[in-house]
Design an enzyme around this catalytic site. Sequence first.
Site, PDB file in Angstrom:
ATOM      1  N   GLU A 248      30.952  41.919  34.758  1.00  0.00           N
ATOM      2  CA  GLU A 248      31.094  42.896  33.324  1.00  0.00           C
ATOM      3  C   GLU A 248      32.437  43.710  33.595  1.00  0.00           C
ATOM      4  O   GLU A 248      32.508  44.497  34.644  1.00  0.00           O
ATOM      5  CB  GLU A 248      29.915  44.167  33.645  1.00  0.00           C
ATOM      6  N   CYS A 282      34.438  51.583  29.945  1.00  0.00           N
ATOM      7  CA  CYS A 282      34.783  50.325  29.594  1.00  0.00           C
ATOM      8  C   CYS A 282      34.314  50.050  27.997  1.00  0.00           C
ATOM      9  O   CYS A 282      35.050  49.205  27.284  1.00  0.00           O
ATOM     10  CB  CYS A 282      33.883  49.234  30.278  1.00  0.00           C
TER      11      CYS A 282
HETATM   12  P1  NAP Z   1      38.205  47.836  39.886  1.00  0.00           P
HETATM   13  O1  NAP Z   1      39.558  48.066  40.584  1.00  0.00           O
HETATM   14  O2  NAP Z   1      38.122  46.331  39.515  1.00  0.00           O
HETATM   15  O3  NAP Z   1      37.120  48.025  41.034  1.00  0.00           O
HETATM   16  C1  NAP Z   1      35.582  47.718  40.784  1.00  0.00           C
HETATM   17  C2  NAP Z   1      35.087  47.500  42.085  1.00  0.00           C
HETATM   18  O4  NAP Z   1      35.674  46.158  42.764  1.00  0.00           O
HETATM   19  C3  NAP Z   1      35.429  48.472  43.296  1.00  0.00           C
HETATM   20  O5  NAP Z   1      33.940  48.771  43.698  1.00  0.00           O
HETATM   21  C4  NAP Z   1      36.231  47.906  44.141  1.00  0.00           C
HETATM   22  O6  NAP Z   1      36.279  48.277  45.215  1.00  0.00           O
HETATM   23  C5  NAP Z   1      36.001  46.500  43.947  1.00  0.00           C
HETATM   24  N1  NAP Z   1      37.091  45.700  44.241  1.00  0.00           N
HETATM   25  C6  NAP Z   1      38.220  45.785  44.169  1.00  0.00           C
HETATM   26  N2  NAP Z   1      39.130  44.549  44.572  1.00  0.00           N
HETATM   27  C7  NAP Z   1      38.367  43.727  44.892  1.00  0.00           C
HETATM   28  C8  NAP Z   1      38.295  42.680  45.655  1.00  0.00           C
HETATM   29  N3  NAP Z   1      39.443  42.150  45.860  1.00  0.00           N
HETATM   30  N4  NAP Z   1      37.117  41.820  46.172  1.00  0.00           N
HETATM   31  C9  NAP Z   1      36.024  42.512  45.787  1.00  0.00           C
HETATM   32  N5  NAP Z   1      35.654  43.757  45.312  1.00  0.00           N
HETATM   33  C10 NAP Z   1      37.196  44.587  44.920  1.00  0.00           C
HETATM   34  O7  NAP Z   1      37.875  48.608  38.641  1.00  0.00           O
HETATM   35  P2  NAP Z   1      37.745  50.218  38.677  1.00  0.00           P
HETATM   36  O8  NAP Z   1      39.069  50.746  38.700  1.00  0.00           O
HETATM   37  O9  NAP Z   1      36.828  50.671  39.693  1.00  0.00           O
HETATM   38  O10 NAP Z   1      36.751  50.484  37.525  1.00  0.00           O
HETATM   39  C11 NAP Z   1      37.572  50.431  35.916  1.00  0.00           C
HETATM   40  C12 NAP Z   1      37.235  49.144  35.173  1.00  0.00           C
HETATM   41  O11 NAP Z   1      35.760  48.651  35.397  1.00  0.00           O
HETATM   42  C13 NAP Z   1      37.975  49.175  33.938  1.00  0.00           C
HETATM   43  O12 NAP Z   1      38.452  47.869  33.559  1.00  0.00           O
HETATM   44  C14 NAP Z   1      36.586  49.357  33.018  1.00  0.00           C
HETATM   45  O13 NAP Z   1      36.599  48.593  31.820  1.00  0.00           O
HETATM   46  C15 NAP Z   1      35.555  48.225  33.958  1.00  0.00           C
HETATM   47  N6  NAP Z   1      34.284  48.568  33.864  1.00  0.00           N
HETATM   48  C16 NAP Z   1      33.605  47.839  32.834  1.00  0.00           C
HETATM   49  C17 NAP Z   1      32.160  47.861  32.594  1.00  0.00           C
HETATM   50  C18 NAP Z   1      31.470  46.893  31.882  1.00  0.00           C
HETATM   51  O14 NAP Z   1      30.081  46.933  31.864  1.00  0.00           O
HETATM   52  N7  NAP Z   1      31.910  45.812  31.278  1.00  0.00           N
HETATM   53  C19 NAP Z   1      31.527  49.116  33.047  1.00  0.00           C
HETATM   54  C20 NAP Z   1      32.131  50.019  33.759  1.00  0.00           C
HETATM   55  C21 NAP Z   1      33.563  49.704  33.825  1.00  0.00           C
HETATM   56  P3  NAP Z   1      37.430  49.348  45.993  1.00  0.00           P
HETATM   57  O15 NAP Z   1      37.306  50.951  45.445  1.00  0.00           O
HETATM   58  O16 NAP Z   1      36.984  49.237  47.301  1.00  0.00           O
HETATM   59  O17 NAP Z   1      38.660  48.866  45.939  1.00  0.00           O
END
Ligand code: NAP
Length: 474
Positions: A248, A282
């Site tokens: 997602e 999102c």
């Molecule tokens: P993110 O930077 O991608 O982080 C999401 C999760 O992934 C966090 O738990 C993060 O952990 C982890 N993560 C980061 N780098 C990683 C890696 N190399 N390997 C494994 N895990 C890793 O996203 P965010 O800034 O938290 O959230 C915002 C994004 O989420 C936006 O793009 C939004 O559109 C999207 N989103 C999508 C949905 C949907 O249903 N489509 C819903 C909500 C949000 P750390 O915090 O430890 O880095």
Amino acid sequence: MELKTDLFINGAWVKGDGLLPVYNPSTGEVIAQISTAGDAECAAAVTAAHNAQASWAKTAPRVRSEILRKAFELMTAEADQIARLVSMENGKVLADAKAEVTYAAEFFRWFAEEAVRTPGDFRHAPNGDKRILVTHQPIGVSLLITPWNFPAAMATRKLGPALAAGCTVIMKAASETPLTAIWIVDILQRAGVPAGVVNFIMPSKTGAMISKILHDDRVRNISFTGSTEVGRGLIRESADLVLRTSMELGGNAPFVVFDDADIDEAVKGAMIAKMRNGGAACTAANRFIVAAFVADEFTTKLSAAMSALKMADGLADGAQLGASVSVKERNKIAELVDASVAAGAKVHVGGVLPEGAGAFYPATVISVKKDNPILSQEVFGPVAPVVTFTTDDEAIALANDTEYGLISYVYSGDLKRAIRAAEALEAGMVAINRGVISDPAAPFGGVKQSGLGREGGFAGIHEFLETKYIGVEI
Ligand code: NAP
């Protein structure tokens, strides 16, 4: 209830290799220090989930269902406390946090109901030589990774179907917002989840440690919600052991207003689609694509509604727009707006960084031309760029001009026109004359680079099930 700050592995709260501070983005203060997992704790979580998998898969669906139902009841009873915690670690206003917790708890209720309803199939082969039995079995140990923007709902939207399906899990929350996830894990323990079925880790080195877990052949599935950039990397990592992946990812939602729309209703819907969660969703409307004929009226009314919002600490009385999750995230929003203005955007309201502590950014409305760079970015904040169109085809082309395809919004007084648009929009979800359509009973998910798979609805549990065909000689 006392705030827990440890990891949860094999049914016990344990410390790890260090501590991670959790900040209140409204004030910049540290609200807790949580334990981080080292290699040993990550490996222990996989072992615990693996050891518990067989018996959890065999546990009667009714028993799994009742544990989830109990979790729903506990979460509902503790909703006010959880909402305050969400607001404190994420920055969103209390009203948004309360709405999120209600929505989040509903995933436990919905999947409690789904746990006892997985369908099977019994058929005669067309040539009559055998019977075809189709059954669905839990896929196995699942890694769940969630983002910071909906710390409660993104957790339950994965935990609910995984547990209903009979999968054991290792969960990792975003480093900005782990406290809500820990509370939810604690609820599951109190609801009766057996040891090893739910494990919670916060790796001290996210990328390297998650990569190691994805290369452990006891893990069969990853369900990720977060940015498209991180999702792409996880899909690549998952290829080595050919894991099932649910992704997602990001969005860049168009909000199309046709010239026959009720403009007051469209502005009301725009305020929800844009400002729920302070724009950090999102599903947030990111590009307002408005018929030239009504654009002035829409922009004027939207600007008035946006400028009337009270920006304050999420827990303050009457707060309507809280802080972003961190100063870093807030600065990203400011940079996108500045670049947009440098490229010719006209600012109607907002657009100026406030002074003082806290990761605040004001509600902002700008008018832009089609080639403005902000239209190709996920803004993740309270910024509404408005661009105009003259024909329906032009509106659809503008809306589809993105690598994302999560959700689109359409406002029109003509349902036929709206449905034609909905069918032409490249999105996993379309909202017609509504500012929000998320519902645990509906399939949530995107097309294009917004993701793979669906959460919620009847589809949600299937992300955690394998289909098995048994052919029987007769
Ligand atoms: P993110 O930077 O991608 O982080 C999401 C999760 O992934 C966090 O738990 C993060 O952990 C982890 N993560 C980061 N780098 C990683 C890696 N190399 N390997 C494994 N895990 C890793 O996203 P965010 O800034 O938290 O959230 C915002 C994004 O989420 C936006 O793009 C939004 O559109 C999207 N989103 C999508 C949905 C949907 O249903 N489509 C819903 C909500 C949000 P750390 O915090 O430890 O880095």
